[in-house]
Design an enzyme around this catalytic site. Structure first.
Site, mmCIF file in Angstrom:
data_model
loop_
_atom_site.group_PDB
_atom_site.id
_atom_site.type_symbol
_atom_site.label_atom_id
_atom_site.label_comp_id
_atom_site.label_asym_id
_atom_site.label_seq_id
_atom_site.Cartn_x
_atom_site.Cartn_y
_atom_site.Cartn_z
ATOM 1 N N ASP A 70 2.969 -17.542 -4.795
ATOM 2 C CA ASP A 70 3.458 -16.483 -5.499
ATOM 3 C C ASP A 70 2.470 -15.565 -6.433
ATOM 4 O O ASP A 70 2.443 -15.824 -7.549
ATOM 5 C CB ASP A 70 4.869 -16.816 -6.230
ATOM 6 C CG ASP A 70 5.563 -15.563 -6.785
ATOM 7 O OD1 ASP A 70 5.267 -14.495 -6.532
ATOM 8 O OD2 ASP A 70 6.478 -15.684 -7.764
ATOM 9 N N HIS A 115 2.891 -8.592 -3.845
ATOM 10 C CA HIS A 115 1.485 -7.840 -3.866
ATOM 11 C C HIS A 115 1.943 -6.722 -3.515
ATOM 12 O O HIS A 115 2.695 -6.098 -2.618
ATOM 13 C CB HIS A 115 0.774 -8.540 -2.442
ATOM 14 C CG HIS A 115 -0.529 -7.310 -2.079
ATOM 15 N ND1 HIS A 115 -1.470 -7.517 -2.661
ATOM 16 C CD2 HIS A 115 -0.617 -6.417 -1.249
ATOM 17 C CE1 HIS A 115 -2.432 -6.719 -2.441
ATOM 18 N NE2 HIS A 115 -1.931 -6.075 -1.577
ATOM 19 N N GLU A 155 3.372 -10.204 0.326
ATOM 20 C CA GLU A 155 3.602 -8.755 0.226
ATOM 21 C C GLU A 155 5.139 -8.268 0.302
ATOM 22 O O GLU A 155 5.876 -8.971 0.918
ATOM 23 C CB GLU A 155 2.672 -8.081 1.257
ATOM 24 C CG GLU A 155 2.587 -6.463 0.969
ATOM 25 C CD GLU A 155 1.381 -5.964 1.872
ATOM 26 O OE1 GLU A 155 0.513 -6.592 2.585
ATOM 27 O OE2 GLU A 155 1.339 -4.669 1.979
ATOM 28 N N ASP A 198 0.974 -1.339 0.049
ATOM 29 C CA ASP A 198 0.051 -0.065 0.015
ATOM 30 C C ASP A 198 0.782 1.252 -0.124
ATOM 31 O O ASP A 198 2.297 1.390 -0.067
ATOM 32 C CB ASP A 198 -1.031 -0.041 1.258
ATOM 33 C CG ASP A 198 -0.214 -0.048 2.333
ATOM 34 O OD1 ASP A 198 1.164 -0.488 2.471
ATOM 35 O OD2 ASP A 198 -0.741 0.812 3.637
#
Ligand SMILES: *[C@@H]1O[C@H](CO)[C@@H](O)[C@H](O)[C@H]1NC(C)=O
Ligand SMILES: *[C@@H]1O[C@H](CO)[C@@H](O)[C@H](O)[C@H]1NC(C)=O
Ligand SMILES: *[C@@H]1O[C@H](CO)[C@@H](O)[C@H](O)[C@H]1NC(C)=O
Ligand SMILES: *[C@@H]1O[C@H](CO)[C@@H](O)[C@H](O)[C@H]1NC(C)=O
Ligand SMILES: *[C@@H]1O[C@H](CO)[C@@H](O)[C@H](O)[C@H]1NC(C)=O
Ligand SMILES: *[C@@H]1O[C@H](CO)[C@@H](O)[C@H](O)[C@H]1NC(C)=O
Ligand SMILES: *[C@@H]1O[C@H](CO)[C@@H](O)[C@H](O)[C@H]1NC(C)=O
Ligand SMILES: *[C@@H]1O[C@H](CO)[C@@H](O)[C@H](O)[C@H]1NC(C)=O
Ligand SMILES: *[C@@H]1O[C@H](CO)[C@@H](O)[C@H](O)[C@H]1NC(C)=O
Ligand SMILES: *[C@@H]1O[C@H](CO)[C@@H](O)[C@H](O)[C@H]1NC(C)=O
Ligand SMILES: *[C@@H]1O[C@H](CO)[C@@H](O)[C@H](O)[C@H]1NC(C)=O
Ligand SMILES: *[C@@H]1O[C@H](CO)[C@@H](O)[C@H](O)[C@H]1NC(C)=O
Ligand SMILES: [Ca+2]
Ligand SMILES: [Ca+2]
Length: 769
Positions: A740, A692, A749, A357
């Site tokens: 993965d 991610h 992540e 993020d």
């Protein structure tokens, strides 16, 4: 690193749903009918063979030749003409969906295709250009939000003249992972990067053979250069595999393209090299430059595919980070279950994006910057010519007479300093006005989740400061006190700014010792980073303040802290190890490493902790030589942080038992594990590459790059919980709980605190040839 749990998730989603309404008012709706048996089809009656069952439209249409046809008035406003499902279905956040339909119109114009669910999902909010001929449309998308009440809607407003629109063969399917097969790699597991000539060289063979198996080591020319027999080990506890080990430590001949063979198994190729870890030392740090906020990423430094505009410098559509307000009161009621806000804005540009993020969290930023500072400080106390000096990293400050690793850490420190509450501010806490001056905001991030991928400069969400916390305040105190020590000889002004901020923060934390970051402050666009015990943060901060200033006040706080007399396993959070929320070990490591009156005591405790980790590594049920007992979220970082303890024990004692143990622990991350998985992008034949991340979501969108070389995946998570994991990791043994996949945030992540652990450890390893 973001933590989710299914139950809390649903609760928080309902709150979100209650707050944000869609653009189109929703009538009470049917729940989703059961999916078509045997398929993942979500749409009922998508070919209109059962009339208009499952659909509603405005105006009403007719079915002709399997198509649903409506007559759209000229220039119909916005959403007055539409076709949509009559029932609600579940859209799972981050999962992958494909929507197909065919359509034509008597006049060419664009219709809008969306899931107008509260909130409107940005990832299916697109147009379809209709033409007079029937044309197939296909959209693949990953919902940015968990939407238990999704509908599909085609909106027909804006036709330039009266038009007949026909739609058919509507299909929407969730990705089908039923054919996924976990790839265990070869049965013979090695560090796929390789081994250093004078280090231990251990590999693991998965085999049911309880007697010995002969092995051979073959060089790149095909010659056998060493042979031996495996040592039977038994069941590896956390993978359930039967394993044997191979020890070829005696081989010191440098080379690339070695393979090990035993039985029918052939390992991935690897090198034996004295410079093995040098490229990774640089790449593991390069990750931080690429996560930088508030600065354009330069193609000349990062490579063309990673170049991007400065993120979050308040150039539209960005709303932050130059004048960031506090969270709005209605959100704070969800976050803290009580009102809170403030009456100022802060310029909180810079820093690193936390993980996948684009939030910036002080407690996680602090430990990450601290680990870089420790990597630098270690080289000083070990009297090493600094390999991380000016010009060593591909950063804009590579020619400013300051070691580049300090420049990189400073990018985060500048942000941390800006998160401090200005003097003279009182704010509501626990129903009363509290003097928050000098406290530090726990975090700042979007008020809602964005889609994958999102370029930081294109993020349109409101950025908000969250409530100050004692943990964040102490975290800044600790990291800034450390920075003051290292910057003193390069930039005394900055060093002075750091120690002043640290002193103010430390005093503020003592004034407000129990403003805790609650677990409820999550899923409004960011993770919680909650922590209900800040005595370890007090320990770390008082240790660093004492080491930097030598002042008695800090020494007596340190000695009075419960961690000062705690047993080793408590102090070092053994076996899981230290982390952003358990930081006492960081203080203890520095007390041992940085010369002071307590160094001897602290050194003994570091050696004691390292001995406990040796016991983990040597346990007969551990076939892979790692330092893990559990596999929590981000387990690779736990292993690496534990290696930092063992490696520090070597630095402090010169006892090569610790050195060899630490080097062996690294093998796990680079492929000597049950999945033969190198968790570092670009390093190894089977290396993670779909982490991610909103920056590196190549798997979802070809226009986004793959993660840069040197990015570390979180790794096996025994409580894995995300859309791919829930499909493909059901019932997995802990070490095997990894996939993965770009949407597997719970196993795959990237995060700054994981890469900082990798950077410290491989930086240490690069110094050992
Ligand atoms: C329409 O879809 C249903 C359900 O998938 C299927 O059974 C049927 O054969 C289809 N009809 C036509 C005309 O394609
Ligand atoms: C077809 O539509 C009718 C209502 O018109 C509904 O009762 C029935 O369940 C539908 N059949 C299927 C297979 O969906
Ligand atoms: C959707 O259309 C694409 C492209 O024509 C096709 O590859 C895919 O199989 C279709 N998917 C579904 C769920 O019908
Ligand atoms: C949906 O798309 C429209 C038109 O491009 C845009 O104005 C709007 O901001 C989008 N909404 C979301 C939530 O992405
Ligand atoms: C969403 O759907 C569930 C049933 O799946 C229902 O209980 C709930 O009330 C719905 N929420 C809204 C906001 O419509
Ligand atoms: C070992 O035995 C188990 C149980 O029979 C079997 O599932 C597994 O495939 C065998 N492993 C190897 C490496 O032969
Ligand atoms: C915000 O901080 C950045 C970086 O320190 C600085 O360049 C910029 O001028 C500041 N902006 C404002 C409005 O203070
Ligand atoms: C580093 O150098 C200092 C000063 O010469 C010395 O006291 C110290 O023992 C050295 N440290 C190591 C680890 O060699
Ligand atoms: C903001 O609040 C503080 C008290 O915390 C007060 O002293 C100050 O005047 C307020 N500033 C504004 C602009 O309202
Ligand atoms: C909150 O206030 C209550 C009642 O005044 C008090 O008992 C409690 O200790 C306070 N909690 C904190 C964390 O300050
Ligand atoms: C030491 O800690 C105790 C509580 O743990 C406290 O009562 C005492 O005042 C502290 N002493 C000093 C010197 O800070
Ligand atoms: C080195 O450390 C190991 C593990 O604690 C210990 O068994 C060994 O005795 C130590 N060696 C020396 C020379 O101190
Ligand atoms: Ca520099
Ligand atoms: Ca804590």
């Amino acid at each position: 690193m973001l933590r989710y749990s299914a139950l809390v998730h649903l609760a928080a989603t309902c709150l979100l749903v209650a707050e944000a309404r869609s653009v189109i008012p929703l009538e009470p709706r049917d729940v989703s009918p059961p999916p078509i048996p045997g398929t993942s089809q979500i749409i009922t009656n998508g070919n209109f063979s059962n009339g208009s069952y499952g659909w509603e439209s405005s105006p009403e249409g007719q079915i002709r030749n399997g198509l649903y046809c409506l007559s759209i008035p000229a220039r119909a406003p916005g959403n007055s003409s539409y076709l949509r499902t009559t029932y609600d279905f579940l859209e799972t956040k981050n999962d992958v969906y494909t929507l197909n339909f065919t359509a034509r119109s008597s006049i060419g114009f664009d219709i809008t295709v969306l899931t107008p669910d509260p909130p409107l999902d940005p990832n299916l909010n697109t147009t379809a250009a209709l033409t007079t001929g029937l044309h197939p449309f296909s959209f693949t998308f990953s919902p940015a939000n968990q939407a238990p009440n999704a509908t599909l809607e085609l909106v027909f407003g804006g036709a330039p003249a009266q038009a007949e629109v026909c739609i058919g063969n509507v299909s929407m399917k969730r990705i089908d992972r039923s054919t996924y097969i976990q790839d265990f790699g070869p049965a013979l597991k090695v560090n796929q990067l390789g081994y250093i000539p004078q280090g231990p060289k251990i590999a693991t063979l998965v085999t049911n053979n309880t007697s010995v198996t002969p092995w051979s080591l073959v060089n790149s020319a095909g010659d056998t250069v060493a042979q031996g027999n495996t040592a039977h080990q038994g069941t590896d506890f956390t993978s359930g595999q039967q394993v044997a080990t191979i020890d070829f430590s005696d081989v010191a001949q440098e080379g690339i393209g070695y393979t090990l063979r035993a039985g029918n198994a052939v390992s991935f190729p690897f090198a034996i090299s004295s410079t093995l870890y040098e490229p990774l030392r640089q790449d593991s740090l390069q990750f931080f430059y690429q996560q930088r906020s508030g600065i354009a990423i330069d193609a000349a430094l990062a490579g063309a595919e990673y170049a991007r505009a400065a993120g979050h410098v308040q150039v539209p559509p960005n709303q932050g980070d130059v004048n960031v307000p506090c969270q709005v009161v209605q959100d704070s009621l969800i976050a803290y279950l009580e009102p809170w806000t403030c009456n100022y804005t802060l310029n909180v540009t810079q820093g690193w994006y936390d993980a996948g993020d684009q939030g910036k969290y002080v407690v996680n930023g602090g430990i990450s910057a601290a680990q870089l500072l420790m990597e630098f400080e270690r080289t000083r106390h070990q009297n090493l010519t600094n390999p991380l000096g000016d010009g060593s990293l591909r950063v804009p400050e590579r020619n400013n007479a300051i070691p580049d690793i300090l420049d990189e850490a400073r990018w985060e420190l500048e942000f941390l300093l800006k998160m401090q509450v200005p003097a003279g501010s009182s704010q509501l806490f626990n129903g009363t006005q509290v003097d928050m001056s000098g406290m530090v905001h726990h975090k700042m991030h979007d008020n809602q989740w964005t889609a994958l991928p999102t370029d930081p400069s294109k993020d349109p969400k409101r950025r908000e400061l969250h409530r100050p916390s004692t943990a964040a305040t102490l975290n800044l105190a600790a990291a800034a006190a450390m920075a003051a020590r290292s910057f003193k000889m390069y930039d005394s002004e900055f060093a002075q700014q750091c120690i002043q901020a640290a002193t103010t923060a430390y005093a503020a934390a003592k004034r407000n010792p129990a403003i805790l970051a609650p677990g409820t402050d999550w899923d409004l666009g960011g993770g919680a980073y909650s922590d209900d015990d800040v005595s370890d943060e007090f320990y770390w901060a008082s240790a660093e303040m004492y080491l930097t200033t030598g002042q008695d006040e800090y020494l007596s706080d340190l000695q009075n802290n419960t961690y000062f007399s705690a047993n080793t396993s408590t102090l070092f959070s053994i076996p899981d190890g230290f982390s952003w929320g358990s930081v006492a070990a960081l203080g203890q490591l520095d007390l041992a490493m940085v010369p002071n009156g307590l160094s001897e005591m602290a050194t003994l405790s570091v050696l004691d902790a390292a001995d406990m980790y040796l016991a983990v590594q040597r346990n007969s049920s551990n076939g892979y030589g790692h330092f893990l007992v559990n596999y929590p979220w981000g387990s690779n970082s736990n292993n690496l942080n534990n290696i930092q303890i063992v490696a520090s024990a070597y630095d402090l004692s010169g006892n090569t038992t610790y050195r060899d143990a630490a080097l062996q622990g690294i093998d796990y991350v680079l492929g000597r594990n049950a999945l033969a998985q190198s968790y570092v992008r670009g390093y190894g034949a089977k290396a993670s590459s779909n982490m991610h991340s909103r920056l590196y979501a190549h798997e979802l969108d070809d226009s986004a790059p793959l993660p840069p070389a040197g990015s570390l995946a979180g790794g096996a998570n025994q409580d894995a919980n995300d859309p791919p994991a829930n499909d493909v990791l059901v019932g997995c043994e802990p070490m095997l709980c990894y996939v993965d996949d770009v949407n597997s945030y719970s196993t795959n992540e990237v995060a700054i605190n994981w890469n900082s652990a990798l950077a410290w450890v491989v930086g240490w390893a690069a110094d050992h040839r």
